[in-house]
Write a protein that holds these residues in place. Structure first.
Motif, PDB file in Angstrom:
ATOM      1  N   SER A 156      28.065  -0.778  68.697  1.00 44.01           N
ATOM      2  CA  SER A 156      29.522  -0.864  68.584  1.00 44.01           C
ATOM      3  C   SER A 156      30.061  -1.708  69.724  1.00 44.01           C
ATOM      4  CB  SER A 156      30.167   0.532  68.647  1.00 44.01           C
ATOM      5  OG  SER A 156      29.667   1.362  67.629  1.00 44.01           O
ATOM      6  N   ASN A 190      35.028   6.122  67.231  1.00 40.90           N
ATOM      7  CA  ASN A 190      36.491   6.139  67.208  1.00 40.90           C
ATOM      8  C   ASN A 190      37.033   7.569  67.124  1.00 40.90           C
ATOM      9  OD1 ASN A 190      37.276   3.453  67.432  1.00 40.90           O
ATOM     10  ND2 ASN A 190      36.840   3.038  65.289  1.00 40.90           N
ATOM     11  N   GLN A 191      37.973   7.853  67.978  1.00 42.29           N
ATOM     12  CA  GLN A 191      38.731   9.096  67.885  1.00 42.29           C
ATOM     13  C   GLN A 191      39.948   8.821  67.001  1.00 42.29           C
ATOM     14  OE1 GLN A 191      37.452  11.838  69.365  1.00 42.29           O
ATOM     15  NE2 GLN A 191      35.769  10.540  70.082  1.00 42.29           N
ATOM     16  N   ASP A 192      40.667   9.869  66.659  1.00 45.39           N
ATOM     17  CA  ASP A 192      41.875   9.680  65.859  1.00 45.39           C
ATOM     18  C   ASP A 192      42.877   8.854  66.657  1.00 45.39           C
ATOM     19  OD1 ASP A 192      40.835  11.133  63.796  1.00 45.39           O
ATOM     20  OD2 ASP A 192      41.694  13.026  64.476  1.00 45.39           O
ATOM     21  N   LEU A 193      43.265   7.716  66.099  1.00 43.19           N
ATOM     22  CA  LEU A 193      44.214   6.853  66.782  1.00 43.19           C
ATOM     23  C   LEU A 193      45.629   7.415  66.663  1.00 43.19           C
ATOM     24  CD1 LEU A 193      42.876   3.376  65.591  1.00 43.19           C
ATOM     25  CD2 LEU A 193      42.530   4.444  67.811  1.00 43.19           C
ATOM     26  N   ILE A 229      33.871  -2.602  71.746  1.00 40.75           N
ATOM     27  CA  ILE A 229      35.261  -2.170  71.873  1.00 40.75           C
ATOM     28  C   ILE A 229      36.183  -3.370  71.751  1.00 40.75           C
ATOM     29  CG2 ILE A 229      35.409  -2.363  74.401  1.00 40.75           C
ATOM     30  CD1 ILE A 229      36.952   0.357  74.282  1.00 40.75           C
ATOM     31  N   ARG A 243      46.258  -0.970  72.037  1.00 37.23           N
ATOM     32  CA  ARG A 243      45.360   0.176  71.925  1.00 37.23           C
ATOM     33  C   ARG A 243      43.951  -0.332  71.629  1.00 37.23           C
ATOM     34  NH1 ARG A 243      47.233   3.124  66.253  1.00 37.23           N
ATOM     35  NH2 ARG A 243      46.405   1.563  64.818  1.00 37.23           N
ATOM     36  N   THR A 244      42.982   0.472  71.952  1.00 31.94           N
ATOM     37  CA  THR A 244      41.586   0.058  71.772  1.00 31.94           C
ATOM     38  C   THR A 244      40.928   0.864  70.666  1.00 31.94           C
ATOM     39  OG1 THR A 244      40.837   1.630  73.462  1.00 31.94           O
ATOM     40  CG2 THR A 244      41.326  -0.612  74.192  1.00 31.94           C
ATOM     41  N   ARG A 245      39.895   0.275  70.097  1.00 32.04           N
ATOM     42  CA  ARG A 245      39.093   0.960  69.082  1.00 32.04           C
ATOM     43  C   ARG A 245      37.693   0.350  69.096  1.00 32.04           C
ATOM     44  NH1 ARG A 245      39.037  -2.565  64.547  1.00 32.04           N
ATOM     45  NH2 ARG A 245      40.526  -4.255  64.871  1.00 32.04           N
ATOM     46  N   TRP A 246      36.771   1.062  68.474  1.00 33.87           N
ATOM     47  CA  TRP A 246      35.396   0.591  68.383  1.00 33.87           C
ATOM     48  C   TRP A 246      35.151   0.025  66.989  1.00 33.87           C
ATOM     49  CZ3 TRP A 246      32.030   0.564  72.483  1.00 33.87           C
ATOM     50  CH2 TRP A 246      32.379   1.324  73.596  1.00 33.87           C
ATOM     51  N   LYS A 276      45.512  -7.735  65.497  1.00 33.03           N
ATOM     52  CA  LYS A 276      44.158  -7.719  66.048  1.00 33.03           C
ATOM     53  C   LYS A 276      43.894  -8.966  66.890  1.00 33.03           C
ATOM     54  CE  LYS A 276      42.332  -5.048  62.168  1.00 33.03           C
ATOM     55  NZ  LYS A 276      41.368  -5.025  61.056  1.00 33.03           N
ATOM     56  N   ASP A 298      43.717  -4.118  70.253  1.00 35.10           N
ATOM     57  CA  ASP A 298      44.759  -4.507  69.298  1.00 35.10           C
ATOM     58  C   ASP A 298      46.117  -4.450  69.991  1.00 35.10           C
ATOM     59  OD1 ASP A 298      42.862  -4.667  67.270  1.00 35.10           O
ATOM     60  OD2 ASP A 298      43.125  -2.570  66.705  1.00 35.10           O
TER      61      ASP A 298
END
Length: 216
Positions: A141, A16-19, A143, A202-205, A30, A146
């Motif tokens: 992980s 994850n990068q800074d959201l 992906i 937006r996406t996240r791991w 979610k 949300d």
């Protein structure tokens, strides 16, 4: 919720990068993580047998599902072996059984996030019966997506608040301390750009574990 003792022993790649920071009037909803259809216990060996574990899955329910899948796999593997066949000697029969052992079907127990510790405990249950089962663990992980949802009423309140703050900045009260002025500036710098268009999603791991269980 912190990591459980088993999860703490595992290594996960940080992806994850800074959201992007969202304003106070927006919230994240979610979506459920999409899963492949659960295979029938009677499906052939070429079809992966997966047991998805959530934080609410009863522990022994997961164990029994895995055992059922392994039992059906064993039945498939031994269906064509007849130990009573007098045309084969003992060496041939042992060779066939050894070939089965080398190609044991695995049942994959998968979990993400808070359910990871439960999946690891399920794996530990089978691992403790080391004469019957083989267990291996893989981390990874997945992906997820949300949705970003705006609350129009809160958005209007935030806009009014912002306008008042801008007015105070242009006409700061003479009695305002230097410390209060610095704090106000920091808050303004950290605030989300009100004119920026919010994304719809937006996406996240999220962390994932896969526990593979097979008969020995």
């Amino acid at each position: 919720m912190g990591k459980g003792p088993l999860e703490q022993k595992l290594q996960f790649e940080k992806k994850n990068q800074d959201l992007v920071k969202l304003p106070k009037y927006a919230k994240v909803e979610k979506r459920p993580i999409p899963h492949a259809p659960v295979a029938s216990p009677y499906a052939g060996a070429s079809v992966p047998k997966i047991v998805y574990v959530s934080s609410s899955t009863p522990f022994m329910s997961a164990v029994k599902r895995i055992q059922k899948l392994l039992l059906q796999a064993e039945k498939r593997a031994t269906a064509n072996i007849n130990l009573e066949d007098t045309r084969k000697n003992e060496k041939q029969k042992l060779a066939e059984l050894a070939n089965i052992s080398s190609k044991r079907e695995e049942v994959f127990v998968k979990a993400t996030g808070r359910a990871i510790e439960k999946a690891l405990n399920v794996g530990k249950w089978f691992e403790e019966k080391e004469t019957e089962y083989s267990v291996r663990v893989k981390t990874g992980s997945v992906i997820v997506v949300d949705d970003v949802v705006e609350d129009e009423e809160k958005k209007e309140q935030e806009e009014q608040k912002r306008q008042r703050q801008e007015g105070q900045q242009s006409n700061p009260p003479s009695s305002e301390s230097k410390l209060a002025a610095k704090k106000r500036k920091r808050q303004a710098a950290a605030a989300v750009n009100p004119d920026a268009e919010l994304p719809e999603s937006r996406t996240r791991w999220v962390k994932m574990v896969e526990v593979a269980v097979s008969l020995k």
